[in-house]
Scaffold this motif. Structure first.
Motif, PDB file in Angstrom:
ATOM      1  N   HIS A  93       0.870  -1.181   0.000  1.00  0.00           N
ATOM      2  CA  HIS A  93       0.000   0.000   0.000  1.00  0.00           C
ATOM      3  C   HIS A  93       0.901   1.223   0.000  1.00  0.00           C
ATOM      4  O   HIS A  93       2.040   1.116   0.456  1.00  0.00           O
ATOM      5  CB  HIS A  93      -0.843  -0.045   1.283  1.00  0.00           C
ATOM      6  N   PRO A  94       0.436   2.385  -0.439  1.00  0.00           N
ATOM      7  CA  PRO A  94       1.303   3.564  -0.362  1.00  0.00           C
ATOM      8  C   PRO A  94       1.728   3.847   1.087  1.00  0.00           C
ATOM      9  O   PRO A  94       1.140   3.294   2.019  1.00  0.00           O
ATOM     10  CB  PRO A  94       0.421   4.703  -0.886  1.00  0.00           C
ATOM     11  N   ASN A  95       2.679   4.733   1.258  1.00  0.00           N
ATOM     12  CA  ASN A  95       3.162   5.163   2.584  1.00  0.00           C
ATOM     13  C   ASN A  95       3.757   4.034   3.421  1.00  0.00           C
ATOM     14  O   ASN A  95       3.568   3.989   4.640  1.00  0.00           O
ATOM     15  CB  ASN A  95       2.037   5.833   3.399  1.00  0.00           C
ATOM     16  N   ASN A  96       4.404   3.076   2.745  1.00  0.00           N
ATOM     17  CA  ASN A  96       5.071   2.000   3.486  1.00  0.00           C
ATOM     18  C   ASN A  96       4.126   1.126   4.304  1.00  0.00           C
ATOM     19  O   ASN A  96       4.498   0.618   5.360  1.00  0.00           O
ATOM     20  CB  ASN A  96       6.120   2.585   4.443  1.00  0.00           C
ATOM     21  N   LEU A  97       2.902   0.998   3.830  1.00  0.00           N
ATOM     22  CA  LEU A  97       1.938   0.168   4.566  1.00  0.00           C
ATOM     23  C   LEU A  97       1.732  -1.156   3.836  1.00  0.00           C
ATOM     24  O   LEU A  97       1.900  -1.242   2.617  1.00  0.00           O
ATOM     25  CB  LEU A  97       0.595   0.896   4.672  1.00  0.00           C
ATOM     26  N   ILE A  98       1.354  -2.151   4.613  1.00  0.00           N
ATOM     27  CA  ILE A  98       0.983  -3.453   4.060  1.00  0.00           C
ATOM     28  C   ILE A  98      -0.475  -3.686   4.411  1.00  0.00           C
ATOM     29  O   ILE A  98      -0.872  -3.560   5.574  1.00  0.00           O
ATOM     30  CB  ILE A  98       1.831  -4.582   4.705  1.00  0.00           C
ATOM     31  N   CYS A  99      -1.239  -4.025   3.399  1.00  0.00           N
ATOM     32  CA  CYS A  99      -2.649  -4.334   3.639  1.00  0.00           C
ATOM     33  C   CYS A  99      -2.761  -5.853   3.687  1.00  0.00           C
ATOM     34  O   CYS A  99      -2.508  -6.523   2.693  1.00  0.00           O
ATOM     35  CB  CYS A  99      -3.466  -3.737   2.504  1.00  0.00           C
ATOM     36  N   LEU A 100      -3.125  -6.370   4.856  1.00  0.00           N
ATOM     37  CA  LEU A 100      -3.184  -7.826   5.036  1.00  0.00           C
ATOM     38  C   LEU A 100      -4.647  -8.241   5.202  1.00  0.00           C
ATOM     39  O   LEU A 100      -5.306  -7.847   6.165  1.00  0.00           O
ATOM     40  CB  LEU A 100      -2.359  -8.198   6.283  1.00  0.00           C
ATOM     41  N   ALA A 153      -8.607  -1.819   9.050  1.00  0.00           N
ATOM     42  CA  ALA A 153      -9.142  -0.881   8.058  1.00  0.00           C
ATOM     43  C   ALA A 153     -10.622  -1.188   7.806  1.00  0.00           C
ATOM     44  O   ALA A 153     -11.469  -0.293   7.870  1.00  0.00           O
ATOM     45  CB  ALA A 153      -8.355  -0.980   6.759  1.00  0.00           C
ATOM     46  N   ARG A 154     -10.923  -2.448   7.510  1.00  0.00           N
ATOM     47  CA  ARG A 154     -12.303  -2.827   7.172  1.00  0.00           C
ATOM     48  C   ARG A 154     -12.591  -4.243   7.668  1.00  0.00           C
ATOM     49  O   ARG A 154     -11.670  -5.029   7.884  1.00  0.00           O
ATOM     50  CB  ARG A 154     -12.497  -2.829   5.655  1.00  0.00           C
ATOM     51  N   VAL A 155     -13.875  -4.547   7.793  1.00  0.00           N
ATOM     52  CA  VAL A 155     -14.310  -5.891   8.178  1.00  0.00           C
ATOM     53  C   VAL A 155     -15.285  -6.369   7.098  1.00  0.00           C
ATOM     54  O   VAL A 155     -16.207  -5.650   6.737  1.00  0.00           O
ATOM     55  CB  VAL A 155     -15.038  -5.864   9.550  1.00  0.00           C
ATOM     56  N   GLN A 156     -15.055  -7.582   6.580  1.00  0.00           N
ATOM     57  CA  GLN A 156     -16.003  -8.120   5.604  1.00  0.00           C
ATOM     58  C   GLN A 156     -17.038  -8.975   6.336  1.00  0.00           C
ATOM     59  O   GLN A 156     -16.675  -9.772   7.215  1.00  0.00           O
ATOM     60  CB  GLN A 156     -15.261  -8.987   4.587  1.00  0.00           C
ATOM     61  N   VAL A 157     -18.299  -8.774   5.989  1.00  0.00           N
ATOM     62  CA  VAL A 157     -19.366  -9.496   6.690  1.00  0.00           C
ATOM     63  C   VAL A 157     -20.307 -10.176   5.707  1.00  0.00           C
ATOM     64  O   VAL A 157     -20.382  -9.784   4.537  1.00  0.00           O
ATOM     65  CB  VAL A 157     -20.211  -8.531   7.573  1.00  0.00           C
ATOM     66  N   MET A 158     -21.011 -11.185   6.211  1.00  0.00           N
ATOM     67  CA  MET A 158     -22.091 -11.806   5.436  1.00  0.00           C
ATOM     68  C   MET A 158     -23.381 -11.575   6.211  1.00  0.00           C
ATOM     69  O   MET A 158     -23.440 -11.830   7.417  1.00  0.00           O
ATOM     70  CB  MET A 158     -21.839 -13.299   5.256  1.00  0.00           C
ATOM     71  N   ASP A 159     -24.385 -11.081   5.500  1.00  0.00           N
ATOM     72  CA  ASP A 159     -25.690 -10.866   6.118  1.00  0.00           C
ATOM     73  C   ASP A 159     -26.334 -12.236   6.348  1.00  0.00           C
ATOM     74  O   ASP A 159     -26.454 -13.031   5.415  1.00  0.00           O
ATOM     75  CB  ASP A 159     -26.544 -10.012   5.177  1.00  0.00           C
ATOM     76  N   GLN A 160     -26.749 -12.488   7.590  1.00  0.00           N
ATOM     77  CA  GLN A 160     -27.272 -13.823   7.918  1.00  0.00           C
ATOM     78  C   GLN A 160     -28.576 -14.137   7.208  1.00  0.00           C
ATOM     79  O   GLN A 160     -28.906 -15.295   7.021  1.00  0.00           O
ATOM     80  CB  GLN A 160     -27.529 -13.926   9.429  1.00  0.00           C
ATOM     81  N   THR A 161     -29.332 -13.126   6.841  1.00  0.00           N
ATOM     82  CA  THR A 161     -30.620 -13.395   6.211  1.00  0.00           C
ATOM     83  C   THR A 161     -30.493 -13.488   4.698  1.00  0.00           C
ATOM     84  O   THR A 161     -31.047 -14.391   4.082  1.00  0.00           O
ATOM     85  CB  THR A 161     -31.632 -12.286   6.578  1.00  0.00           C
ATOM     86  N   SER A 162     -29.760 -12.561   4.089  1.00  0.00           N
ATOM     87  CA  SER A 162     -29.716 -12.524   2.624  1.00  0.00           C
ATOM     88  C   SER A 162     -28.521 -13.261   2.040  1.00  0.00           C
ATOM     89  O   SER A 162     -28.515 -13.609   0.864  1.00  0.00           O
ATOM     90  CB  SER A 162     -29.658 -11.065   2.162  1.00  0.00           C
ATOM     91  N   GLY A 163     -27.474 -13.488   2.843  1.00  0.00           N
ATOM     92  CA  GLY A 163     -26.248 -14.090   2.312  1.00  0.00           C
ATOM     93  C   GLY A 163     -25.368 -13.071   1.594  1.00  0.00           C
ATOM     94  O   GLY A 163     -24.303 -13.419   1.092  1.00  0.00           O
ATOM     95  N   ASP A 164     -25.766 -11.801   1.536  1.00  0.00           N
ATOM     96  CA  ASP A 164     -24.949 -10.763   0.886  1.00  0.00           C
ATOM     97  C   ASP A 164     -23.639 -10.577   1.644  1.00  0.00           C
ATOM     98  O   ASP A 164     -23.626 -10.604   2.880  1.00  0.00           O
ATOM     99  CB  ASP A 164     -25.674  -9.404   0.893  1.00  0.00           C
ATOM    100  N   VAL A 165     -22.574 -10.341   0.859  1.00  0.00           N
ATOM    101  CA  VAL A 165     -21.252 -10.116   1.467  1.00  0.00           C
ATOM    102  C   VAL A 165     -20.809  -8.693   1.144  1.00  0.00           C
ATOM    103  O   VAL A 165     -20.908  -8.268  -0.005  1.00  0.00           O
ATOM    104  CB  VAL A 165     -20.229 -11.120   0.900  1.00  0.00           C
ATOM    105  N   TYR A 166     -20.361  -7.951   2.139  1.00  0.00           N
ATOM    106  CA  TYR A 166     -19.892  -6.585   1.888  1.00  0.00           C
ATOM    107  C   TYR A 166     -18.913  -6.161   2.982  1.00  0.00           C
ATOM    108  O   TYR A 166     -18.757  -6.854   3.993  1.00  0.00           O
ATOM    109  CB  TYR A 166     -21.068  -5.602   1.774  1.00  0.00           C
ATOM    110  N   TRP A 167     -18.235  -5.027   2.740  1.00  0.00           N
ATOM    111  CA  TRP A 167     -17.222  -4.529   3.680  1.00  0.00           C
ATOM    112  C   TRP A 167     -17.777  -3.373   4.501  1.00  0.00           C
ATOM    113  O   TRP A 167     -18.521  -2.544   3.979  1.00  0.00           O
ATOM    114  CB  TRP A 167     -15.990  -4.021   2.925  1.00  0.00           C
ATOM    115  N   ILE A 168     -17.384  -3.296   5.761  1.00  0.00           N
ATOM    116  CA  ILE A 168     -17.740  -2.161   6.622  1.00  0.00           C
ATOM    117  C   ILE A 168     -16.433  -1.519   7.097  1.00  0.00           C
ATOM    118  O   ILE A 168     -15.518  -2.233   7.550  1.00  0.00           O
ATOM    119  CB  ILE A 168     -18.546  -2.616   7.865  1.00  0.00           C
ATOM    120  N   VAL A 195     -11.067  -9.919   7.529  1.00  0.00           N
ATOM    121  CA  VAL A 195     -10.691  -8.586   8.022  1.00  0.00           C
ATOM    122  C   VAL A 195      -9.533  -8.060   7.186  1.00  0.00           C
ATOM    123  O   VAL A 195      -8.772  -8.832   6.601  1.00  0.00           O
ATOM    124  CB  VAL A 195     -10.279  -8.581   9.517  1.00  0.00           C
ATOM    125  N   GLU A 196      -9.420  -6.745   7.147  1.00  0.00           N
ATOM    126  CA  GLU A 196      -8.313  -6.114   6.426  1.00  0.00           C
ATOM    127  C   GLU A 196      -7.501  -5.299   7.437  1.00  0.00           C
ATOM    128  O   GLU A 196      -8.022  -4.348   8.027  1.00  0.00           O
ATOM    129  CB  GLU A 196      -8.913  -5.195   5.362  1.00  0.00           C
TER     130      GLU A 196
END
Ligand code: EPU
Length: 355
Positions: A93-100, A153-168, A195-196
């Motif tokens: 990532h820029p600025n000497n960062l690592i996104c894991l 930075a972010r957390v990826q989640v799955m909605d228990q009802t719809s199964g949709d996956v997205y980041w918060i 997680v990121e």
């Protein structure tokens, strides 16, 4: 379509669902309650199939990671899913960062070890915390002045009802001391799948907490901090593999300046830390000074090297532990006028989940 998955996977995953399975090896207290239905999710696709099955069957879903911050106190109705989603990818990532990016079922400590081997800074103070990556944001794990929220930075989640996956984004997760929306308003709604973490390639060590600096010989390095945190934790905290426990059983209570000053007058050696506009009291000290350290009651007890940790020697059920908890809370309230709050998450989920 959220729940549109290929037929052979659906068949295999649904066939893997078991009935009436003991959870004794899935919680580090070792309590032997049963899951009505039980399955292991090793991919996002299989997790979706399991959620769709639970929705169709009209049963609740309970996710368990490493089971190291859980107090299971009864049989769990519905489907219990063990999160074993695996995988880890790093990007520059820029600025000497690592996104894991790490999947939720990975073991937290292995991620810390990997980061230290790669010379990535940021999570070394969080070494040797048991449990999985997916459980880490739920209680915002913390030790030696660092909390996961500081590097998340972010957390990826799955909605228990719809199964949709997205980041918060992390800043929207309601992180606070041992708390987040995942413990509160998102409980039973969102499942953490990944997680990121944002780690640094440049040296940035935090040694000011818990006497870390004093324990390091010579110039501090990433490896030395990691080794020291592991050594301190191994001295103070029981290994759940040899003595059943869930780490700190109580949060360190936060009191007003006034209450702190009054307590300090009565107990001059009170251990406390300024926290925002208030004071955090060392619950371990309160419990220790009240005479509980090393006490045993039926098959459970207070750990003899750290009074904040309750341990289970022989019990199959949580009854004795709940009794001990009540006694300790009562004694701390009477002695100091301070209410202790439990730290581990209780299962089955209690109906009153408002937060
Ligand atoms: N203390 C005692 N007697 C005890 C235990 C502690 O007198 O039996 C006093 C000591 O003087 C010590 C102070 O309390 O200086 C604080 O104790 P310690 O440094 O062991 O930390 P803690 O407040 O007990 C917290 C976290 C731990 C984390 C450590 C290190 C909570 C609830 N616990 O413990 O997290 O590892 O700090 O940063 O905030 C966990 O959450 O499961 C956990 C282990």
């Amino acid at each position: 379509m959220p729940f549109n998955t290929d037929d052979s996977l659906v068949q295999t995953v649904e066939a893997s669902i078991q009935k009436d399975v003991s959870l004794a090896t899935y919680n580090t207290f070792g309590f032997s309650y049963q899951a009505e239905y039980f399955a292991i999710a090793d991919s996002c696709e299989s997790l979706k199939v399991l959620l769709a099955w639970a929705n169709r069957s009209n049963v609740n879903v309970t996710m368990i990671g490493g089971g190291s911050n859980l107090l299971i106190s009864d049989h769990i109705g519905g489907l219990v899913i063990i999160n074993r989603l695996q995988g880890m990818q790093a990007h520059e990532h820029p600025n000497n960062l690592i996104c894991l990016t790490v999947s939720a079922g990975e073991k937290w400590h292995q991620v810390v070890e990997h980061a230290v081997e790669q010379s990535w800074y940021g999570i070394e103070n969080l070494a040797l915390i048991p449990g999985t990556v997916g459980a880490a944001p739920v209680q915002n794990i913390g030790a030696y002045g660092v909390e996961i929220k500081d590097v998340l930075a972010r957390v990826q989640v799955m909605d228990q009802t719809s199964g949709d996956v997205y980041w918060i984004n992390a800043k929207d997760c309601g992180f606070a001391y041992r708390d987040s929306h995942f413990k509160g308003k998102w409980k039973n709604k969102l499942i953490i799948t990944s997680v990121e973490l944002m780690l640094k390639k440049q040296a940035d060590l935090l040694l000011s907490y818990g006497g870390l600096a004093n324990r390091i010989d010579g110039e501090p390095t990433l490896r030395k901090v990691f080794d020291t945190v592991c050594a301190v934790r191994a001295e103070k905290l029981p290994n759940p593999e040899t003595l059943s426990n869930a780490g700190s059983f109580f949060k360190n209570p936060i009191v007003s300046q006034e209450q702190h000053n009054e307590l300090k007058k009565r107990f001059s050696d009170l251990v406390s830390f300024a926290f925002e506009d208030n004071f955090k009291l060392a619950a371990g000290w309160l419990i220790d000074q009240a005479g509980w350290k090393g006490k045993k009651s039926k098959g459970v007890g207070v750990y003899d090297k750290q009074a904040l940790v309750l341990v289970n020697y022989t019990e199959q059920s949580a009854d004795a532990l709940l009794d001990l908890e009540t006694q300790i809370k009562q004694s701390i309230l009477e002695r100091y006028g301070v209410e202790l709050e439990r730290e581990p998450v209780q299962l089955p989920v209690q109906s009153n989940t408002a937060h």
